[in-house]
Design a protein around this motif. Structure first.
Motif, PDB file in Angstrom:
ATOM      1  N   ALA A   1      40.241  45.722  41.824  1.00  0.00           N
ATOM      2  CA  ALA A   1      38.791  45.843  41.919  1.00  0.00           C
ATOM      3  C   ALA A   1      38.121  44.516  41.574  1.00  0.00           C
ATOM      4  N   ALA A   2      38.620  43.839  40.530  1.00  0.00           N
ATOM      5  CA  ALA A   2      38.044  42.560  40.120  1.00  0.00           C
ATOM      6  C   ALA A   2      38.168  41.513  41.229  1.00  0.00           C
ATOM      7  N   ALA A   3      39.296  41.514  41.923  1.00  0.00           N
ATOM      8  CA  ALA A   3      39.485  40.548  43.012  1.00  0.00           C
ATOM      9  C   ALA A   3      38.460  40.777  44.118  1.00  0.00           C
TER      10      ALA A   3
ATOM     11  N   ASP B   1      36.020  44.703  31.483  1.00  0.00           N
ATOM     12  CA  ASP B   1      34.757  44.609  32.213  1.00  0.00           C
ATOM     13  C   ASP B   1      34.849  43.503  33.245  1.00  0.00           C
ATOM     14  N   PHE B   2      34.157  43.697  34.363  1.00  0.00           N
ATOM     15  CA  PHE B   2      33.894  42.592  35.282  1.00  0.00           C
ATOM     16  C   PHE B   2      32.438  42.202  35.052  1.00  0.00           C
ATOM     17  N   SER B   3      32.242  41.033  34.459  1.00  0.00           N
ATOM     18  CA  SER B   3      30.901  40.613  34.049  1.00  0.00           C
ATOM     19  C   SER B   3      30.504  39.331  34.760  1.00  0.00           C
TER      20      SER B   3
ATOM     21  N   LEU C   1      29.627  45.187  35.468  1.00  0.00           N
ATOM     22  CA  LEU C   1      29.621  46.096  36.611  1.00  0.00           C
ATOM     23  C   LEU C   1      30.638  47.221  36.414  1.00  0.00           C
ATOM     24  N   PRO C   2      30.500  48.326  37.154  1.00  0.00           N
ATOM     25  CA  PRO C   2      31.400  49.465  36.959  1.00  0.00           C
ATOM     26  C   PRO C   2      32.869  49.095  37.111  1.00  0.00           C
TER      27      PRO C   2
ATOM     28  N   VAL D   1      36.724  53.003  40.518  1.00  0.00           N
ATOM     29  CA  VAL D   1      36.318  51.792  41.235  1.00  0.00           C
ATOM     30  C   VAL D   1      37.561  51.085  41.764  1.00  0.00           C
ATOM     31  N   GLY D   2      37.750  51.180  43.074  1.00  0.00           N
ATOM     32  CA  GLY D   2      38.808  50.447  43.745  1.00  0.00           C
ATOM     33  C   GLY D   2      38.222  49.273  44.505  1.00  0.00           C
TER      34      GLY D   2
END
Length: 373
Positions: free
Chosen positions: A255-257, A284-286, A349-350, A355-356
């Motif tokens: 998801a982060a990528a 987290d992805f911030s 972000l979620p 979240v994929g």
């Protein structure tokens, strides 16, 4: 919300139902075999001799600070820590009767700046508390060097760090101790709970005693503690969740990528830097949002996401040194301009099992569109 900020990465019901039934049948709700098994498994994953289950990461930090007191010379009371972190860190310090000393973070990694730590060392320094912010490992080697030179213990708020690695090895054995969280936003979930990880036998014994109110075994009390025990039910859920950590971490990395592929190319959007050799847990992805360069503020982007049913978090806003409970401790110590800027511009972000890559791309696209509103 159509896409909530978090949906816990819980194990399948079948993985914990039998264990929970056995706990009820046994009547052993605390200090039983499930806790012992979970602690042993956590110690193996973290690569430490002792992994002590506690009722929360916050309680774990407070017990750790309390347990360090007998090991320190008199006159030391200041704990150096970042202000850009969750309030549990300074709260635990204050609860233990110590003084938080807030310092700046690195502008790229958003974790505690070793140079700022070194500048803040005084004869009153009790400990250094690093933090793996959003799962990005902080500069542990540098902090340990500073601590060794100054004769000051280095410990870590590792709330976000199950799944974080340095040179391919799970974070946890560095410093004197690290304290992990098991709350619903984390990769390893027990409902509520925490793990105090250490290789120091004396410190582990002190934390275990403090976890039991400070009871020394004879209903005496040498150091006042708390009821910090992790329940058997929580340990069973945590143990099953720990077994899924590699899959959970891989899912978040995917998801982060996707988030980064879209957002990394947008003007005014800043991404947290991951140090060379390190792997973040992606708790987290911030991002940061520069209003002038992007065309919309952090709060305007939050509102745009909410209008699409997407939840987000403005974490650490305000920063700890701005909070009423801690502001007096920072009075007269000078500005933390970078921390204030991060607090005003960062957005998380979620993330989670819901979240994929597709959901991440969709959310990132909503952010891209927000600049044209």
């Amino acid at each position: 919300m159509r896409i909530p900020f978090v949906r816990p990465d819980l194990p399948e019901t079948s993985g914990v139902a039998a264990a929970c039934g056995e706990i009820v049948e046994s009547g052993i709700l605390t200090k039983g075999p499930r806790l012992a098994g979970f602690e042993a498994a956590a110690a193996e994953v973290l690569g430490v001799r002792h992994a002590i289950g506690v009722s929360s990461c916050t309680v774990g930090l407070a017990l750790l600070m309390q347990s360090l007191k007998p090991l320190q010379p008199p006159g030391r009371s200041e704990v150096i820590l970042p202000s850009f972190m969750f309030l549990a860190g300074p709260a635990a310090i204050v609860w233990a009767g110590l003084v938080p000393v807030f310092v700046e973070v690195d502008p790229a990694t958003w974790t505690i700046d070793p140079a700022a730590v070194e500048a803040a060392i005084t004869p009153r320094t009790f400990a250094i508390l690093g933090c793996h912010t959003f799962g990005v490992p902080c500069a542990m080697t540098e902090l340990e060097r500073i601590g060794t030179t100054a004769g000051v213990p280095v410990v870590f708020d590792a709330a976000h760090a199950f799944g974080s690695k340095v040179n391919g090895r799970q974070v946890g054995r560095e410093g004197l101790a690290q304290v992990f969280s098991l709350s619903p936003t984390k990769l390893v979930v027990a409902g509520e709970g925490g793990i105090v990880a250490t290789d120091d036998d004396s410190l582990a014994a002190a934390v275990l005693e403090a976890r039991e109110y400070g009871n020394d075994g004879s209903y005496g009390c040498r150091v006042p503690g708390l009821n910090g025990r992790l329940m058997e039910m929580a340990a069973a859920v945590g143990h099953a969740s720990l077994a899924r950590l590699p899959q959970t971490a891989a899912h978040r990395a995917q998801a982060a990528a996707s988030y980064a592929a879209v957002l990394g190319g947008l003007p005014g959007i800043g991404l947290q830097k991951i140090p060379e050799g390190a792997t973040t847990s992606w708790k987290d992805f911030s991002i940061t949002i520069d209003r002038d360069a992007f065309g919309a503020s952090r709060d305007e982007v939050r509102a745009a996401l909410a209008s699409h049913g997407v939840d987000s978090r403005a974490y650490y806003s305000p920063a700890c040194h701005r909070m009423e409970a801690f502001a007096n401790y920072h009075a007269g110590r000078g500005p933390l301009a970078l921390t204030d800027r991060l607090a005003a511009t960062s957005l998380s972000l979620p993330m989670g099992r819901h979240v994929g890559p597709d959901e991440a791309r969709s959310i990132a696209g909503m952010i891209a569109e927000a600049r044209h509103r």
